[in-house]
Design a protein around this motif. Sequence first.
Motif, PDB file in Angstrom:
ATOM      1  N   LEU A 240       0.831  -1.212   0.000  1.00 46.99           N
ATOM      2  CA  LEU A 240       0.000   0.000   0.000  1.00 46.99           C
ATOM      3  C   LEU A 240       0.861   1.257   0.000  1.00 46.99           C
ATOM      4  CD1 LEU A 240      -2.785  -1.073   2.518  1.00 46.99           C
ATOM      5  CD2 LEU A 240      -2.980  -0.824   0.033  1.00 46.99           C
ATOM      6  N   LEU A 241       1.915   1.265   0.794  1.00 44.06           N
ATOM      7  CA  LEU A 241       2.804   2.430   0.826  1.00 44.06           C
ATOM      8  C   LEU A 241       3.547   2.610  -0.494  1.00 44.06           C
ATOM      9  CD1 LEU A 241       4.261   2.111   4.422  1.00 44.06           C
ATOM     10  CD2 LEU A 241       2.680   3.845   3.574  1.00 44.06           C
ATOM     11  N   LEU A 242       3.970   1.510  -1.087  1.00 42.86           N
ATOM     12  CA  LEU A 242       4.659   1.587  -2.379  1.00 42.86           C
ATOM     13  C   LEU A 242       3.727   2.105  -3.461  1.00 42.86           C
ATOM     14  CD1 LEU A 242       7.354   0.948  -3.805  1.00 42.86           C
ATOM     15  CD2 LEU A 242       6.426  -1.313  -4.293  1.00 42.86           C
ATOM     16  N   ALA A 243       2.478   1.655  -3.451  1.00 44.41           N
ATOM     17  CA  ALA A 243       1.503   2.140  -4.430  1.00 44.41           C
ATOM     18  C   ALA A 243       1.227   3.621  -4.241  1.00 44.41           C
ATOM     19  CB  ALA A 243       0.211   1.340  -4.310  1.00 44.41           C
TER      20      ALA A 243
ATOM     21  N   ARG B  67       5.680  -3.822 -11.950  1.00 44.40           N
ATOM     22  CA  ARG B  67       6.896  -3.592 -12.727  1.00 44.40           C
ATOM     23  C   ARG B  67       8.150  -3.489 -11.881  1.00 44.40           C
ATOM     24  NH1 ARG B  67       6.247   1.497 -15.596  1.00 44.40           N
ATOM     25  NH2 ARG B  67       4.273   1.818 -14.572  1.00 44.40           N
ATOM     26  N   ASP B  68       8.053  -2.971 -10.675  1.00 44.02           N
ATOM     27  CA  ASP B  68       9.217  -2.727  -9.826  1.00 44.02           C
ATOM     28  C   ASP B  68       9.635  -4.000  -9.098  1.00 44.02           C
ATOM     29  OD1 ASP B  68      11.168  -1.032  -8.713  1.00 44.02           O
ATOM     30  OD2 ASP B  68       9.990  -0.848  -6.877  1.00 44.02           O
ATOM     31  N   ALA B  69      10.920  -4.135  -8.827  1.00 46.92           N
ATOM     32  CA  ALA B  69      11.436  -5.320  -8.117  1.00 46.92           C
ATOM     33  C   ALA B  69      10.876  -5.391  -6.699  1.00 46.92           C
ATOM     34  CB  ALA B  69      12.954  -5.279  -8.081  1.00 46.92           C
TER      35      ALA B  69
ATOM     36  N   GLN C 123       7.358  -6.812  -6.860  1.00 46.40           N
ATOM     37  CA  GLN C 123       7.376  -8.239  -7.160  1.00 46.40           C
ATOM     38  C   GLN C 123       7.817  -9.060  -5.950  1.00 46.40           C
ATOM     39  OE1 GLN C 123       9.872  -8.480 -10.596  1.00 46.40           O
ATOM     40  NE2 GLN C 123       8.329  -7.594 -11.957  1.00 46.40           N
ATOM     41  N   LEU C 124       8.798  -8.550  -5.214  1.00 46.24           N
ATOM     42  CA  LEU C 124       9.243  -9.260  -4.018  1.00 46.24           C
ATOM     43  C   LEU C 124       8.160  -9.273  -2.941  1.00 46.24           C
ATOM     44  CD1 LEU C 124      12.915  -7.954  -3.828  1.00 46.24           C
ATOM     45  CD2 LEU C 124      12.189 -10.305  -4.266  1.00 46.24           C
ATOM     46  N   LEU C 125       7.442  -8.179  -2.807  1.00 41.48           N
ATOM     47  CA  LEU C 125       6.353  -8.139  -1.827  1.00 41.48           C
ATOM     48  C   LEU C 125       5.229  -9.096  -2.209  1.00 41.48           C
ATOM     49  CD1 LEU C 125       6.301  -4.326  -1.080  1.00 41.48           C
ATOM     50  CD2 LEU C 125       6.871  -6.144   0.524  1.00 41.48           C
TER      51      LEU C 125
ATOM     52  N   VAL D 164      15.362  -6.020   2.026  1.00 38.27           N
ATOM     53  CA  VAL D 164      16.142  -5.110   2.863  1.00 38.27           C
ATOM     54  C   VAL D 164      17.241  -4.435   2.053  1.00 38.27           C
ATOM     55  CG1 VAL D 164      17.761  -5.056   4.812  1.00 38.27           C
ATOM     56  CG2 VAL D 164      15.626  -6.299   5.007  1.00 38.27           C
ATOM     57  N   VAL D 165      17.776  -5.132   1.059  1.00 40.44           N
ATOM     58  CA  VAL D 165      18.868  -4.595   0.244  1.00 40.44           C
ATOM     59  C   VAL D 165      18.368  -3.554  -0.765  1.00 40.44           C
ATOM     60  CG1 VAL D 165      20.715  -5.266  -1.342  1.00 40.44           C
ATOM     61  CG2 VAL D 165      20.115  -6.746   0.542  1.00 40.44           C
ATOM     62  N   GLN D 166      17.090  -3.592  -1.105  1.00 41.37           N
ATOM     63  CA  GLN D 166      16.522  -2.667  -2.089  1.00 41.37           C
ATOM     64  C   GLN D 166      16.563  -1.225  -1.562  1.00 41.37           C
ATOM     65  OE1 GLN D 166      15.409  -3.699  -5.170  1.00 41.37           O
ATOM     66  NE2 GLN D 166      16.247  -5.662  -4.522  1.00 41.37           N
ATOM     67  N   PRO D 167      16.734  -0.254  -2.468  1.00 38.38           N
ATOM     68  CA  PRO D 167      16.719   1.144  -2.030  1.00 38.38           C
ATOM     69  C   PRO D 167      15.321   1.580  -1.582  1.00 38.38           C
ATOM     70  CG  PRO D 167      16.862   1.022  -4.413  1.00 38.38           C
ATOM     71  CD  PRO D 167      16.978  -0.377  -3.902  1.00 38.38           C
ATOM     72  N   VAL D 168      15.287   2.551  -0.707  1.00 39.42           N
ATOM     73  CA  VAL D 168      14.013   3.099  -0.229  1.00 39.42           C
ATOM     74  C   VAL D 168      13.319   3.786  -1.402  1.00 39.42           C
ATOM     75  CG1 VAL D 168      12.982   4.706   1.422  1.00 39.42           C
ATOM     76  CG2 VAL D 168      15.006   3.386   2.057  1.00 39.42           C
TER      77      VAL D 168
END
Length: 116
Positions: A44-47, A57-59, A62-64, A103-107
Amino acid sequence: MLHFGVLPALVKVGLAPLLVEDIGSQTGSMLMGFAGFCAVLQLLLLARLQGAACLVRDARGQLLWAVLVACAAYFAVAWMLADAVRWQLLCYLVAGVTGLVLVVQPVPSRARRARP
């Protein structure tokens, strides 16, 4: 973490094996439920930050989604096959490894500012 630290100690103390197994199954279910809730919250926050198209589309999106599928599979296996502990462990490990990759992904807000 609880499975690797507390449960072997409970076995060594001499608690009844059924009690130790019950504690292990309940903590695993609570942990996977919490992971699923956190994945939904992060989706929800990413959207909200980057739009709904980013969820596919974003990694990070997809991971979530992979974490949500692992959590759903964990509970589906528990419901359909009561003695399929190895499948539940696989779902547990998939959610854990996917969380480590997340965790490794950028904010998301920092990644947007870095683009020209």
